[in-house]
Design a protein around this motif. Structure first.
Motif, PDB file in Angstrom:
ATOM      1  N   ALA A   1      97.271 100.370  21.365  1.00 46.75           N
ATOM      2  CA  ALA A   1      97.775 101.671  21.815  1.00 46.75           C
ATOM      3  C   ALA A   1      96.750 102.367  22.699  1.00 46.75           C
ATOM      4  CB  ALA A   1      98.106 102.566  20.617  1.00 46.75           C
ATOM      5  N   GLN A   2      97.279 103.221  23.578  1.00 48.67           N
ATOM      6  CA  GLN A   2      96.443 104.159  24.318  1.00 48.67           C
ATOM      7  C   GLN A   2      96.882 105.565  23.942  1.00 48.67           C
ATOM      8  OE1 GLN A   2      97.466 105.663  28.145  1.00 48.67           O
ATOM      9  NE2 GLN A   2      95.523 105.064  29.037  1.00 48.67           N
ATOM     10  N   ILE A   3      95.922 106.427  23.688  1.00 51.23           N
ATOM     11  CA  ILE A   3      96.222 107.847  23.463  1.00 51.23           C
ATOM     12  C   ILE A   3      95.443 108.649  24.491  1.00 51.23           C
ATOM     13  CG2 ILE A   3      96.217 109.770  21.840  1.00 51.23           C
ATOM     14  CD1 ILE A   3      95.967 107.707  19.569  1.00 51.23           C
ATOM     15  N   VAL A   4      96.148 109.455  25.255  1.00 51.38           N
ATOM     16  CA  VAL A   4      95.509 110.376  26.197  1.00 51.38           C
ATOM     17  C   VAL A   4      95.496 111.762  25.560  1.00 51.38           C
ATOM     18  CG1 VAL A   4      95.630 111.461  28.469  1.00 51.38           C
ATOM     19  CG2 VAL A   4      96.267 109.053  28.206  1.00 51.38           C
ATOM     20  N   ILE A   5      94.319 112.356  25.497  1.00 54.58           N
ATOM     21  CA  ILE A   5      94.178 113.730  24.993  1.00 54.58           C
ATOM     22  C   ILE A   5      93.863 114.615  26.193  1.00 54.58           C
ATOM     23  CG2 ILE A   5      92.952 115.241  23.386  1.00 54.58           C
ATOM     24  CD1 ILE A   5      92.141 112.719  21.819  1.00 54.58           C
ATOM     25  N   PRO A   6      94.872 115.313  26.744  1.00 53.21           N
ATOM     26  CA  PRO A   6      94.601 116.171  27.906  1.00 53.21           C
ATOM     27  C   PRO A   6      93.519 117.200  27.582  1.00 53.21           C
ATOM     28  CG  PRO A   6      96.970 115.907  27.575  1.00 53.21           C
ATOM     29  CD  PRO A   6      96.295 115.346  26.360  1.00 53.21           C
ATOM     30  N   GLY A   7      92.566 117.355  28.502  1.00 58.05           N
ATOM     31  CA  GLY A   7      91.478 118.294  28.275  1.00 58.05           C
ATOM     32  C   GLY A   7      91.922 119.671  27.808  1.00 58.05           C
ATOM     33  N   PRO A   8      92.917 120.296  28.481  1.00 56.57           N
ATOM     34  CA  PRO A   8      93.331 121.641  28.072  1.00 56.57           C
ATOM     35  C   PRO A   8      93.836 121.731  26.626  1.00 56.57           C
ATOM     36  CG  PRO A   8      94.175 121.129  30.270  1.00 56.57           C
ATOM     37  CD  PRO A   8      93.592 119.870  29.730  1.00 56.57           C
TER      38      PRO A   8
END
Length: 464
Positions: free
Chosen positions: A339-346
């Motif tokens: 899996a890939q999880i992207v945690i947006p900075g904001p």
């Protein structure tokens, strides 16, 4: 005097007294390091008939982007002996720099262009996720997932669908697909607003699908971001579960396969071989390398920043990567084997995004029941542990953790004057898209030509 029957060591007029030739002595190009970028360039040059020498100070291929077995991983981080509970050493291929490959992106085209795919097998990554409102949400991979997604309300889903239909149909060279919008001047913020979508939707599309790293793209012309979204959508429709693929046995197989291409075409490789200095002629051009009492000569020197004098490179940032060994899949990812999880900075009060990659035994990189999760981001708070904490919080209990903090560099000049062609360090993202742009740029700087990328990425031979 050489013994009878022994090959005579070559001698050259340019070789100073007391010095020996390094390998064959004279080459068209000397490549320093066996990272992916360096191996791609050496492979392409050798295919074109260039005589290439490639050296690496390490005893393994891949440089900073190598895949290590369990014993080597523990040795690298001075962590003692790995516990027997983690299983067999041979089961592990742990990436030091975690990345997934866009299924129909430029790296896939590069693999096909060089026929490296004959040496590698790939598997589709099980899922792509994004953090929104403190919860892990799956990025929709098909219309039914979009309808069931908790990322958006019902009416927002309709607007999202209309937006994707527009993006899918958009072609810059076909004005009838523009619907009156000029994406070379209209900003991404204006485009989102034009479709009536909410800021939270803007954020997850931009960061998890367009792969933008921060918010600066929002007030720039929309076309580059839209192009990135089209690549994501095309890759997604190609394989279904996510837009990413990953090589079995880890990313270390990529530079090894490109080096095999180079070797097949006459390239020379020397591992466990550091160099003392890069040699320059009176015009200030790189003309070879020196290692102890050995020298090799070439018309150019190519390599990663760590091999070059400090005045040739400049600092671009600091990346923290945290390798975590787990005995469970990441919670709230549907027990995904990868899996890939992207945690947006904001979402976590940051400027830059945080990335989480997870791989496991299904990709031949760990023992059964063991998962490797790697959290990476740019250091911006001064404390690397604080920077990766938003990702670590998602992982659940961690058996063992290794943290690496690395400076990232890029060349000061393009190499046209000093014949030093230097790659940029790998970034903190969990995909190769911006790194491939650097690779293509490096190829053009070295050869003066663009690499032909017109090959259809759908012609990948492996079965995913």
């Amino acid at each position: 005097m050489a013994e009878e029957g022994q090959p005579k060591e070559p001698t050259f007029e340019w070789l100073p007294e007391g010095m020996k030739p390094l390998a064959d002595g004279e080459y068209d190009a000397i490549v320093l390091g066996t990272g992916l970028k360096e191996c791609v360039i050496s492979g392409l040059l050798s295919v074109q008939g260039k005589k290439v020498l490639q050296v690496d100070r390490n005893g393994y291929y891949g440089g900073d982007g190598a895949s290590l077995n369990l014993t080597t991983l523990f040795e690298k981080f001075q962590a003692g002996e790995p516990p027997s509970s983690l299983g067999a050493n041979r089961d592990y291929n742990v990436d030091l720099i975690p990345k997934f490959i866009m299924a129909t992106g430029n790296l896939t085209k590069m693999l096909l262009h060089t026929k490296v795919t004959r040496y590698l097998d790939f598997k589709s990554v099980a899922g792509s996720f994004v953090l929104q409102g403190g919860k892990i949400q799956k990025v929709p991979a098909n219309p039914s997932e979009a309808l069931a997604s908790g990322l958006m309300g019902l009416f927002e889903k309709r607007r999202f669908r209309s937006f994707l239909i527009y993006i899918d149909a958009y072609k810059l060279e076909v004005p009838t697909t523009h619907a009156g919008r000029d994406l070379t001047t209209m900003t991404m913020r204006q485009l989102y607003t034009d479709f009536g979508m909410q800021p939270a939707t803007h954020e997850f599309i931009s960061h998890a699908m367009c792969l933008e790293l921060d918010e600066t793209h929002m007030d720039k012309p929309a076309l580059p971001t839209v192009t990135g979204l089209q690549a994501y959508m095309y890759s997604l429709t190609r394989y279904g579960t996510s837009p990413y693929i990953y090589p079995l046995y880890g990313l270390g197989g990529l530079p090894e396969s490109f080096s095999r291409i180079c070797a097949v075409h006459g390239g020379t490789f020397m591992l466990n071989q550091d160099i003392d200095e890069i040699l320059f002629n009176d015009a200030g051009e790189a003309c070879g390398v020196k290692a102890g009492d050995q020298m090799a000569k070439a018309s150019m020197v190519i390599g990663d920043p760590s091999y070059f004098p400090k005045e040739k490179i400049k600092l671009t940032g600091v990346v923290v990567r945290c390798i975590c060994i787990l005995d469970h899949p990441i919670p709230n990812t549907n027990d995904a084997e990868s899996a890939q999880i992207v945690i947006p900075g904001p979402q976590v009060d940051r400027v830059n995004d945080v990335f989480v990659c997870c791989v496991s035994n299904g990709l031949n990189v760990a023992s059964p029941g063991v998962y490797i999760a790697i959290v990476s981001t740019l250091v911006e708070k001064g404390n690397p542990d604080e920077d990766v904490m938003p990702g670590l919080r998602l992982l659940g209990p961690i058996l063992k953790r290794f943290t690496a903090v690395s400076n990232t560099y890029e060349p000061v000049e393009d190499g046209s004057k000093d014949k030093c062609f230097i790659s940029s360090s790998f970034d903190a993202t969990s995909h190769f898209e911006s790194d491939v742009e650097d690779m293509l740029g490096l190829y053009k700087r070295v050869t003066g030509e663009d690499l032909d990328m017109n090959i259809n990425a759908d012609s990948v031979e492996a079965d995913y």
